[in-house]
Motif scaffolding. Structure first.
Motif, PDB file in Angstrom:
ATOM      1  N   LYS A   1     -29.252 -30.028 -27.979  1.00  0.00           N
ATOM      2  CA  LYS A   1     -29.590 -28.654 -27.583  1.00  0.00           C
ATOM      3  C   LYS A   1     -29.130 -28.376 -26.150  1.00  0.00           C
ATOM      4  O   LYS A   1     -28.509 -27.345 -25.880  1.00  0.00           O
ATOM      5  CB  LYS A   1     -31.091 -28.423 -27.710  1.00  0.00           C
ATOM      6  CG  LYS A   1     -31.517 -27.017 -27.344  1.00  0.00           C
ATOM      7  CD  LYS A   1     -33.037 -26.895 -27.360  1.00  0.00           C
ATOM      8  CE  LYS A   1     -33.515 -25.534 -26.952  1.00  0.00           C
ATOM      9  NZ  LYS A   1     -33.053 -25.090 -25.661  1.00  0.00           N
ATOM     10  N   GLU A   2     -29.416 -29.289 -25.235  1.00  0.00           N
ATOM     11  CA  GLU A   2     -29.020 -29.089 -23.849  1.00  0.00           C
ATOM     12  C   GLU A   2     -27.506 -29.082 -23.691  1.00  0.00           C
ATOM     13  O   GLU A   2     -26.960 -28.312 -22.902  1.00  0.00           O
ATOM     14  CB  GLU A   2     -29.653 -30.152 -22.961  1.00  0.00           C
ATOM     15  CG  GLU A   2     -31.143 -29.942 -22.789  1.00  0.00           C
ATOM     16  CD  GLU A   2     -31.744 -30.846 -21.745  1.00  0.00           C
ATOM     17  OE1 GLU A   2     -31.006 -31.360 -20.886  1.00  0.00           O
ATOM     18  OE2 GLU A   2     -32.967 -31.031 -21.793  1.00  0.00           O
TER      19      GLU A   2
ATOM     20  N   PHE B   1     -25.232 -26.028 -22.365  1.00  0.00           N
ATOM     21  CA  PHE B   1     -24.232 -26.201 -21.311  1.00  0.00           C
ATOM     22  C   PHE B   1     -22.897 -25.600 -21.737  1.00  0.00           C
ATOM     23  O   PHE B   1     -22.267 -24.858 -20.986  1.00  0.00           O
ATOM     24  CB  PHE B   1     -24.066 -27.686 -20.975  1.00  0.00           C
ATOM     25  CG  PHE B   1     -22.795 -28.003 -20.235  1.00  0.00           C
ATOM     26  CD1 PHE B   1     -22.655 -27.679 -18.895  1.00  0.00           C
ATOM     27  CD2 PHE B   1     -21.746 -28.632 -20.879  1.00  0.00           C
ATOM     28  CE1 PHE B   1     -21.479 -27.966 -18.208  1.00  0.00           C
ATOM     29  CE2 PHE B   1     -20.564 -28.919 -20.208  1.00  0.00           C
ATOM     30  CZ  PHE B   1     -20.434 -28.588 -18.867  1.00  0.00           C
ATOM     31  N   LEU B   2     -22.462 -25.912 -22.957  1.00  0.00           N
ATOM     32  CA  LEU B   2     -21.179 -25.390 -23.434  1.00  0.00           C
ATOM     33  C   LEU B   2     -21.192 -23.868 -23.539  1.00  0.00           C
ATOM     34  O   LEU B   2     -20.192 -23.215 -23.239  1.00  0.00           O
ATOM     35  CB  LEU B   2     -20.824 -26.002 -24.789  1.00  0.00           C
ATOM     36  CG  LEU B   2     -20.422 -27.472 -24.782  1.00  0.00           C
ATOM     37  CD1 LEU B   2     -20.149 -27.949 -26.211  1.00  0.00           C
ATOM     38  CD2 LEU B   2     -19.222 -27.719 -23.897  1.00  0.00           C
ATOM     39  N   ASP B   3     -22.315 -23.315 -23.970  1.00  0.00           N
ATOM     40  CA  ASP B   3     -22.421 -21.854 -24.093  1.00  0.00           C
ATOM     41  C   ASP B   3     -22.388 -21.148 -22.744  1.00  0.00           C
ATOM     42  O   ASP B   3     -21.842 -20.051 -22.629  1.00  0.00           O
ATOM     43  CB  ASP B   3     -23.696 -21.478 -24.839  1.00  0.00           C
ATOM     44  CG  ASP B   3     -23.658 -21.867 -26.304  1.00  0.00           C
ATOM     45  OD1 ASP B   3     -22.551 -22.112 -26.829  1.00  0.00           O
ATOM     46  OD2 ASP B   3     -24.736 -21.939 -26.923  1.00  0.00           O
ATOM     47  N   SER B   4     -22.964 -21.767 -21.727  1.00  0.00           N
ATOM     48  CA  SER B   4     -23.086 -21.099 -20.434  1.00  0.00           C
ATOM     49  C   SER B   4     -21.978 -21.463 -19.442  1.00  0.00           C
ATOM     50  O   SER B   4     -21.804 -20.770 -18.444  1.00  0.00           O
ATOM     51  CB  SER B   4     -24.445 -21.418 -19.810  1.00  0.00           C
ATOM     52  OG  SER B   4     -24.533 -22.805 -19.525  1.00  0.00           O
TER      53      SER B   4
ATOM     54  N   SER C   1     -18.270 -22.046 -17.727  1.00  0.00           N
ATOM     55  CA  SER C   1     -16.984 -21.346 -17.720  1.00  0.00           C
ATOM     56  C   SER C   1     -15.915 -22.255 -18.332  1.00  0.00           C
ATOM     57  O   SER C   1     -16.125 -23.461 -18.486  1.00  0.00           O
ATOM     58  CB  SER C   1     -16.596 -20.986 -16.287  1.00  0.00           C
ATOM     59  OG  SER C   1     -16.317 -22.163 -15.551  1.00  0.00           O
ATOM     60  N   ASP C   2     -14.787 -21.667 -18.677  1.00  0.00           N
ATOM     61  CA  ASP C   2     -13.687 -22.455 -19.241  1.00  0.00           C
ATOM     62  C   ASP C   2     -13.232 -23.542 -18.272  1.00  0.00           C
ATOM     63  O   ASP C   2     -12.927 -24.660 -18.680  1.00  0.00           O
ATOM     64  CB  ASP C   2     -12.504 -21.559 -19.597  1.00  0.00           C
ATOM     65  CG  ASP C   2     -12.780 -20.677 -20.807  1.00  0.00           C
ATOM     66  OD1 ASP C   2     -13.737 -20.970 -21.547  1.00  0.00           O
ATOM     67  OD2 ASP C   2     -12.022 -19.704 -21.014  1.00  0.00           O
ATOM     68  N   ALA C   3     -13.193 -23.225 -16.989  1.00  0.00           N
ATOM     69  CA  ALA C   3     -12.767 -24.204 -15.987  1.00  0.00           C
ATOM     70  C   ALA C   3     -13.743 -25.377 -15.924  1.00  0.00           C
ATOM     71  O   ALA C   3     -13.324 -26.539 -15.813  1.00  0.00           O
ATOM     72  CB  ALA C   3     -12.657 -23.534 -14.621  1.00  0.00           C
ATOM     73  N   THR C   4     -15.033 -25.084 -16.026  1.00  0.00           N
ATOM     74  CA  THR C   4     -16.043 -26.140 -15.995  1.00  0.00           C
ATOM     75  C   THR C   4     -15.907 -27.046 -17.216  1.00  0.00           C
ATOM     76  O   THR C   4     -15.980 -28.270 -17.103  1.00  0.00           O
ATOM     77  CB  THR C   4     -17.462 -25.538 -15.937  1.00  0.00           C
ATOM     78  OG1 THR C   4     -17.562 -24.714 -14.786  1.00  0.00           O
ATOM     79  CG2 THR C   4     -18.522 -26.618 -15.882  1.00  0.00           C
ATOM     80  N   VAL C   5     -15.694 -26.460 -18.375  1.00  0.00           N
ATOM     81  CA  VAL C   5     -15.526 -27.249 -19.599  1.00  0.00           C
ATOM     82  C   VAL C   5     -14.264 -28.104 -19.500  1.00  0.00           C
ATOM     83  O   VAL C   5     -14.276 -29.288 -19.859  1.00  0.00           O
ATOM     84  CB  VAL C   5     -15.499 -26.343 -20.851  1.00  0.00           C
ATOM     85  CG1 VAL C   5     -15.143 -27.138 -22.089  1.00  0.00           C
ATOM     86  CG2 VAL C   5     -16.840 -25.645 -21.039  1.00  0.00           C
ATOM     87  N   LYS C   6     -13.175 -27.541 -18.973  1.00  0.00           N
ATOM     88  CA  LYS C   6     -11.939 -28.320 -18.796  1.00  0.00           C
ATOM     89  C   LYS C   6     -12.157 -29.488 -17.847  1.00  0.00           C
ATOM     90  O   LYS C   6     -11.695 -30.602 -18.091  1.00  0.00           O
ATOM     91  CB  LYS C   6     -10.808 -27.431 -18.285  1.00  0.00           C
ATOM     92  CG  LYS C   6     -10.238 -26.522 -19.342  1.00  0.00           C
ATOM     93  CD  LYS C   6      -9.110 -25.675 -18.786  1.00  0.00           C
ATOM     94  CE  LYS C   6      -8.578 -24.725 -19.847  1.00  0.00           C
ATOM     95  NZ  LYS C   6      -7.516 -23.862 -19.331  1.00  0.00           N
ATOM     96  N   ASP C   7     -12.883 -29.229 -16.743  1.00  0.00           N
ATOM     97  CA  ASP C   7     -13.185 -30.302 -15.792  1.00  0.00           C
ATOM     98  C   ASP C   7     -14.030 -31.388 -16.450  1.00  0.00           C
ATOM     99  O   ASP C   7     -13.809 -32.582 -16.232  1.00  0.00           O
ATOM    100  CB  ASP C   7     -13.929 -29.758 -14.569  1.00  0.00           C
ATOM    101  CG  ASP C   7     -13.045 -28.930 -13.667  1.00  0.00           C
ATOM    102  OD1 ASP C   7     -11.797 -29.019 -13.794  1.00  0.00           O
ATOM    103  OD2 ASP C   7     -13.595 -28.185 -12.830  1.00  0.00           O
ATOM    104  N   PHE C   8     -14.990 -30.979 -17.265  1.00  0.00           N
ATOM    105  CA  PHE C   8     -15.845 -31.935 -17.960  1.00  0.00           C
ATOM    106  C   PHE C   8     -15.034 -32.784 -18.939  1.00  0.00           C
ATOM    107  O   PHE C   8     -15.193 -34.006 -18.994  1.00  0.00           O
ATOM    108  CB  PHE C   8     -16.969 -31.184 -18.693  1.00  0.00           C
ATOM    109  CG  PHE C   8     -17.888 -32.088 -19.473  1.00  0.00           C
ATOM    110  CD1 PHE C   8     -18.744 -32.943 -18.821  1.00  0.00           C
ATOM    111  CD2 PHE C   8     -17.889 -32.066 -20.852  1.00  0.00           C
ATOM    112  CE1 PHE C   8     -19.599 -33.782 -19.527  1.00  0.00           C
ATOM    113  CE2 PHE C   8     -18.737 -32.892 -21.574  1.00  0.00           C
ATOM    114  CZ  PHE C   8     -19.593 -33.752 -20.905  1.00  0.00           C
TER     115      PHE C   8
END
Length: 59
Positions: A8-9, A13-16, A18-25
């Motif tokens: 759930k968490e 995280f993925l829903d909230s 940004s694209d840049a944050t997801v790419k960095d992750f």
């Protein structure tokens, strides 16, 4: 933390994020995986057969 709470968490995280944050992750995960596999290769390749023979010994 159980798997459902973690899932759930992570989804939150993925829903909230940004694209840049997801790419960095994703880059972080890829780098971490590469580093861990490199560490395993170094450990395995750094030992000779004589060094590995301890695994066949009994106490």
């Amino acid at each position: 933390m159980d798997k459902e709470q973690l899932r759930k968490e992570f989804n939150d995280f993925l829903d909230s994020a940004s694209d840049a944050t997801v790419k960095d992750f994703l880059k972080f995960l890829k780098d971490r995986k590469t580093q861990q596999s490199g560490d395993q290769d170094t450990l395995k390749n750094g030992l000779s057969e004589d060094d590995l023979s301890f695994k066949n010994r009994s106490n």
